[in-house]
Design a protein around this motif. Structure first.
Motif, short mmCIF file in Angstrom:
data_model
loop_
_atom_site.label_atom_id
_atom_site.label_comp_id
_atom_site.label_asym_id
_atom_site.label_seq_id
_atom_site.Cartn_x
_atom_site.Cartn_y
_atom_site.Cartn_z
N ILE A 205 -15.14 9.85 1.73
CA ILE A 205 -14.01 8.96 1.50
C ILE A 205 -13.96 8.40 0.09
O ILE A 205 -13.02 7.68 -0.26
CB ILE A 205 -13.98 7.79 2.52
N ARG A 206 -14.94 8.76 -0.75
CA ARG A 206 -14.82 8.32 -2.13
C ARG A 206 -13.70 9.06 -2.86
O ARG A 206 -13.30 8.68 -3.95
CB ARG A 206 -16.14 8.48 -2.88
N PHE A 207 -13.19 10.11 -2.24
CA PHE A 207 -12.01 10.76 -2.78
C PHE A 207 -10.77 9.88 -2.62
O PHE A 207 -9.78 10.07 -3.30
CB PHE A 207 -11.76 12.11 -2.07
N HIS A 208 -10.82 8.95 -1.68
CA HIS A 208 -9.66 8.09 -1.43
C HIS A 208 -9.64 6.96 -2.46
O HIS A 208 -10.65 6.27 -2.66
CB HIS A 208 -9.73 7.51 -0.02
N PRO A 209 -8.51 6.73 -3.13
CA PRO A 209 -8.46 5.71 -4.19
C PRO A 209 -8.78 4.30 -3.70
O PRO A 209 -9.21 3.45 -4.48
CB PRO A 209 -7.03 5.80 -4.71
N GLY A 210 -8.60 4.02 -2.41
CA GLY A 210 -8.88 2.69 -1.90
C GLY A 210 -10.35 2.38 -1.70
O GLY A 210 -10.74 1.21 -1.56
N GLU A 211 -11.20 3.43 -1.72
CA GLU A 211 -12.63 3.23 -1.46
C GLU A 211 -13.30 2.43 -2.57
O GLU A 211 -13.86 1.36 -2.35
CB GLU A 211 -13.31 4.59 -1.27
N GLU A 212 -13.27 2.94 -3.79
CA GLU A 212 -13.97 2.26 -4.88
C GLU A 212 -13.29 0.96 -5.28
O GLU A 212 -13.94 0.08 -5.84
CB GLU A 212 -14.09 3.20 -6.08
N ARG A 213 -12.01 0.81 -4.97
CA ARG A 213 -11.30 -0.45 -5.25
C ARG A 213 -11.60 -1.50 -4.20
O ARG A 213 -11.21 -2.65 -4.35
CB ARG A 213 -9.79 -0.21 -5.30
N ASN A 214 -12.26 -1.09 -3.11
CA ASN A 214 -12.49 -1.99 -1.98
C ASN A 214 -11.17 -2.57 -1.50
O ASN A 214 -11.04 -3.78 -1.26
CB ASN A 214 -13.48 -3.11 -2.34
N PHE B 296 -7.21 -0.41 3.08
CA PHE B 296 -8.02 0.77 3.38
C PHE B 296 -9.22 0.40 4.24
O PHE B 296 -9.56 1.10 5.20
CB PHE B 296 -8.48 1.43 2.08
N ALA B 297 -9.85 -0.73 3.93
CA ALA B 297 -10.98 -1.19 4.73
C ALA B 297 -10.54 -1.46 6.17
O ALA B 297 -11.26 -1.15 7.13
CB ALA B 297 -11.58 -2.45 4.12
N ALA B 298 -9.35 -2.03 6.32
CA ALA B 298 -8.84 -2.31 7.66
C ALA B 298 -8.59 -1.02 8.44
O ALA B 298 -8.85 -0.95 9.65
CB ALA B 298 -7.56 -3.13 7.56
N ARG B 299 -8.12 0.02 7.75
CA ARG B 299 -7.91 1.31 8.43
C ARG B 299 -9.24 1.89 8.88
O ARG B 299 -9.34 2.46 9.97
CB ARG B 299 -7.19 2.27 7.49
N LEU B 300 -10.26 1.76 8.03
CA LEU B 300 -11.58 2.24 8.43
C LEU B 300 -12.12 1.44 9.62
O LEU B 300 -12.66 2.00 10.57
CB LEU B 300 -12.56 2.13 7.26
N ALA B 301 -11.97 0.14 9.57
CA ALA B 301 -12.48 -0.72 10.64
C ALA B 301 -11.81 -0.42 11.97
O ALA B 301 -12.43 -0.55 13.03
CB ALA B 301 -12.28 -2.19 10.26
N ALA B 302 -10.55 -0.01 11.91
CA ALA B 302 -9.81 0.27 13.14
C ALA B 302 -10.35 1.50 13.87
O ALA B 302 -10.03 1.72 15.05
CB ALA B 302 -8.33 0.46 12.82
#
Length: 309
Positions: A24-33, A37-43
């Motif tokens: 998921i480091r390919f996703h721009p929301g990962e390194e930006r925290n 994006f975090a909420a989508r992962l948590a879901a």
């Protein structure tokens, strides 16, 4: 699975199923925290377990963001790592020493400045030791050193003296005119009055330096190791690193020393010496291990103690 694919498949999963996401480091929301994006992962789940200490120094969505949104815990590997590091630096059995080798002072200013307030003995090796020797007045020929950090080295030596930490620099070194395996070398006394010839370079600590380092090891109860004592990649300039590593391993085997090591070059050097298996704990983390040694808070660890835990 991509994140989109995972979101679509979670409803199909049963109790024993495992779903592996694409990096998921390919996703721009990962390194930006990114909070969304975090909420989508948590879901995707009900509980968050972080078992990656090597990424704990990064405040990313998957290491810090998710931990604040779900009940969170450390995995067994993370638990073992944190336990070993706590034993080594936070609540050590003293006397406590460290080996810090490698090339540059500039990349380890925070590390060295922090360690001298925590340690009883600090052994400095590699090119990093050259900067300290140069700061004492030594003429070092073509040896790797950072003349623009001589003042930094002097400040660290003063801070160590104030804190009661003894800094151990190599008392002699293997000096060659070529940086290559099997190069001819001389052994030279190293101190503030050393004057190498213009084409000479220090590539390893000498035999007397190793004897002194081993004596220091015998007086310690806990040792932290990061970085080689010389150019360990090219024999015979791996001699000091191998001898010191084997001695630390022997003391660990006999129950006289707790040894914790980490960092990429460190692991390679200890493996080359055949010493790695006998160390109490070896961290495979790079940046996270160094930031822990620097006394910095690791966001991925701090988040496990946060609101979601």
């Amino acid at each position: 699975e991509t994140l989109e694919g995972a979101e679509a498949r979670t409803d199909e999963m049963e109790g024993a199923d495992i779903l592996l996401l694409e990096n998921i480091r390919f996703h721009p929301g990962e390194e930006r925290n990114d909070p969304d994006f975090a909420a989508r992962l948590a879901a995707l789940g009900d509980i968050y377990c972080n078992d990656a200490f090597s990424a704990a120094h990064r405040a990313h969505a998957s290491t810090e963001g998710v931990a604040r949104l779900l009940p969170s815990c450390a995995g067994r590997l993370m638990q073992a790592e944190l336990g070993a590091l706590e034993t080594a630096l936070s609540t050590p059995k003293r006397p406590l020493g460290a080996v810090v080798g490698g090339a540059k002072v500039s990349t380890k200013i925070d590390l060295l400045s922090h360690l001298v307030t925590k340690l009883d003995v600090l052994v400095i090796g590699g090119g990093r030791a050259n900067t300290f020797l140069g700061a004492m007045g030594a003429g070092l020929g073509t040896s790797l050193r950072e003349e623009d950090h001589y003042e930094t080295a002097r400040d660290i030596m003063i801070a160590a003296e104030t804190a009661g930490c003894r800094i151990i620099l190599p008392t002699d070194g293997r000096v060659a005119r070529a940086f290559k395996a099997g190069a001819a070398y001389d052994t030279v006394v190293l101190d503030g009055e050393t004057e190498l010839e213009d084409d000479q370079m220090i590539l390893d600590a000498g035999d007397n330096a190793v004897v002194g380092i081993l004596q220091e090891f015998k007086a310690l109860n806990t040792l932290i190791w990061n970085g080689p004592l010389g150019a360990f990649e090219i024999p015979p300039f791996d001699t000091a690193t191998v001898a010191a590593a084997q001695a630390a391993a022997a003391l660990t085997r006999s129950g006289d020393l707790i040894t914790v090591a980490g960092g990429g070059d460190t692991v390679a050097a200890l493996n080359q010496a055949g010493a790695a298996d006998d160390f109490t704990y070896i961290s495979t983390a790079g940046g996270a291990f160094l930031e822990w040694m620097e006394g910095k808070e690791l966001p991925g660890v701090a988040a496990l103690n946060g609101a979601g835990s």
